[in-house]
Design a protein around this motif. Sequence first.
Motif, short mmCIF file in Angstrom:
data_model
loop_
_atom_site.label_atom_id
_atom_site.label_comp_id
_atom_site.label_asym_id
_atom_site.label_seq_id
_atom_site.Cartn_x
_atom_site.Cartn_y
_atom_site.Cartn_z
N ASN A 181 15.15 -34.76 -63.39
CA ASN A 181 16.44 -34.72 -62.71
C ASN A 181 16.37 -34.12 -61.32
OD1 ASN A 181 18.85 -35.56 -64.58
ND2 ASN A 181 17.36 -34.53 -65.90
N GLY A 182 15.15 -34.02 -60.76
CA GLY A 182 15.02 -33.63 -59.37
C GLY A 182 14.52 -32.24 -59.10
N SER A 183 14.22 -31.43 -60.14
CA SER A 183 13.67 -30.10 -59.91
C SER A 183 12.26 -30.23 -59.34
CB SER A 183 13.64 -29.30 -61.20
OG SER A 183 13.11 -28.03 -60.98
N ARG A 184 11.93 -29.36 -58.38
CA ARG A 184 10.65 -29.48 -57.68
C ARG A 184 9.57 -28.56 -58.24
NH1 ARG A 184 11.20 -32.25 -52.68
NH2 ARG A 184 13.37 -32.73 -52.21
N ILE A 185 9.76 -28.01 -59.42
CA ILE A 185 8.70 -27.21 -60.03
C ILE A 185 7.49 -28.10 -60.29
CG2 ILE A 185 9.67 -27.56 -62.33
CD1 ILE A 185 8.49 -24.85 -63.11
N LYS A 186 6.32 -27.64 -59.89
CA LYS A 186 5.13 -28.48 -60.02
C LYS A 186 3.88 -27.60 -60.05
CE LYS A 186 5.16 -29.16 -55.00
NZ LYS A 186 5.19 -30.15 -53.90
N GLY A 187 2.75 -28.27 -60.11
CA GLY A 187 1.46 -27.57 -60.04
C GLY A 187 1.15 -26.76 -61.28
N TRP A 188 0.47 -25.64 -61.05
CA TRP A 188 -0.02 -24.83 -62.15
C TRP A 188 1.10 -24.26 -63.00
CZ3 TRP A 188 -3.50 -23.62 -65.49
CH2 TRP A 188 -3.45 -22.40 -66.14
N TRP A 189 2.26 -23.96 -62.39
CA TRP A 189 3.31 -23.29 -63.15
C TRP A 189 3.92 -24.21 -64.20
CZ3 TRP A 189 1.80 -18.87 -62.49
CH2 TRP A 189 1.46 -18.34 -61.24
N VAL A 190 3.69 -25.52 -64.10
CA VAL A 190 4.07 -26.44 -65.18
C VAL A 190 2.99 -26.41 -66.26
CG1 VAL A 190 4.58 -28.82 -65.79
CG2 VAL A 190 5.38 -27.92 -63.62
N SER A 191 1.73 -26.55 -65.84
CA SER A 191 0.61 -26.55 -66.79
C SER A 191 0.51 -25.23 -67.55
CB SER A 191 -0.71 -26.81 -66.05
OG SER A 191 -0.64 -27.99 -65.29
N HIS A 192 0.91 -24.14 -66.88
CA HIS A 192 0.82 -22.80 -67.46
C HIS A 192 1.51 -22.72 -68.83
CE1 HIS A 192 2.66 -18.75 -68.01
NE2 HIS A 192 1.45 -18.34 -67.67
N HIS A 193 2.67 -23.37 -68.96
CA HIS A 193 3.41 -23.30 -70.22
C HIS A 193 2.75 -24.14 -71.31
CE1 HIS A 193 7.30 -21.94 -68.03
NE2 HIS A 193 6.60 -20.92 -68.46
N TYR A 194 2.10 -25.22 -70.94
CA TYR A 194 1.36 -26.01 -71.94
C TYR A 194 0.18 -25.20 -72.48
CZ TYR A 194 3.98 -30.11 -70.40
OH TYR A 194 4.98 -30.99 -70.12
N VAL A 195 -0.53 -24.52 -71.58
CA VAL A 195 -1.66 -23.69 -72.01
C VAL A 195 -1.17 -22.53 -72.89
CG1 VAL A 195 -3.60 -22.28 -71.23
CG2 VAL A 195 -2.97 -24.31 -69.94
N SER A 196 -0.04 -21.93 -72.50
CA SER A 196 0.52 -20.82 -73.27
C SER A 196 0.97 -21.28 -74.66
CB SER A 196 1.71 -20.20 -72.53
OG SER A 196 1.31 -19.65 -71.29
N THR A 197 1.49 -22.51 -74.75
CA THR A 197 1.86 -23.07 -76.05
C THR A 197 0.64 -23.19 -76.95
OG1 THR A 197 3.65 -24.34 -75.01
CG2 THR A 197 2.95 -25.03 -77.20
N PHE A 198 -0.44 -23.70 -76.37
CA PHE A 198 -1.68 -23.86 -77.13
C PHE A 198 -2.21 -22.50 -77.59
CE2 PHE A 198 -6.36 -23.90 -77.12
CZ PHE A 198 -6.59 -24.84 -78.12
N LEU A 199 -2.20 -21.52 -76.67
CA LEU A 199 -2.71 -20.19 -77.02
C LEU A 199 -1.89 -19.57 -78.16
CD1 LEU A 199 -3.94 -17.44 -74.65
CD2 LEU A 199 -2.16 -16.85 -76.28
N SER A 200 -0.55 -19.69 -78.07
CA SER A 200 0.32 -19.13 -79.12
C SER A 200 0.08 -19.83 -80.45
CB SER A 200 1.78 -19.27 -78.70
OG SER A 200 2.03 -18.64 -77.47
#
Length: 339
Positions: A181-200
Amino acid sequence: MRDQLERCLGEWRELEEEFRQLQETHKVYRQKLEEVTSLQTACSSSIHRQKKTLRDLKHSLQRCKPRASPEEFALIQEISSQIKERQNAFFDMEAYLPKKNGLYLNLVLGNVNVTLLSNQAKFAYKDEYEKFKLYLTIILLLGAVACRCFLHYRVTDEVFNFLLVWYYCTLTIRESILISNGSRIKGWWVSHHYVSTFLSGVMLTWPDGLMYQMFRSQFLAFSIFQSCVQFLQYYYQRGCLYRLRALGERNHLDLTVEGFQSWMWRGLTFLLPFLFFGHFWQLYNAITLFRLSRHKECKEWQVFVLAFTFLLLFLGNFLTTLKVVHTKLQKNKDKVKKL
């Protein structure tokens, strides 16, 4: 009895008239909806054609640069600048047009249109996302404190780890919808949550035993510290974003993030020591787990996998933060030189 019947008949006639008006309104609504759908298709097709033509034009201009005269070179630069502005305009337009979901959203939600077509709906969803992060950060902080100080049971640890998995999974879904919907969040800070999900998730599957108990207190202490820093970041970033939006310098769909970004420089530099301390604590967790993986009693695969995941988080967080700080300092030096 007759009066009651007359009242009922009167109400029925009013309902019939209201129903006829409803039918007419619904008919107009469906016609407008078909018009909107037609306009959306036309806009999407036109944007796609424009993008393709602009890409070809950009490559052609690049090939013309080496042989161009000074006047022609200046003209090419001006056109290239306008092409870049046009691409930003396309990004803003597409935020209000239906688009295909990415692979992740397709896997989770299926082929469902998640585009919010009004600014009011977009802002409401973004605010709901921010409140969700704040409330869950407080809950996770209290949960980590309870597990660390009072509840020394495996079942409570499992509940806490499950909550972490659910939290990060939900964040990734909500962020994907916001990006659509147009949010400009990108880069590592998006991937960071996927990695944190895996770690948890790996923490959740780690069986109780000597290795788990040797790392438990350290992990819970790290979780407490991380929640405290995220709580501070939320309030300072929210205030910073509010000021920048009021000045027209930031997009209204920009989000608070766990890391450090250039727009946070104003008034948030004091958070950098806490962020870097948290990054190096992740490295310390990785080193501790690597040592535990070499322990003669270690038989769980989770130990080495967690060590590698914490190391990945450290590298991603530390290098990204370092890059942002370096870029910001370089820009400040350039401004001073111009003055």
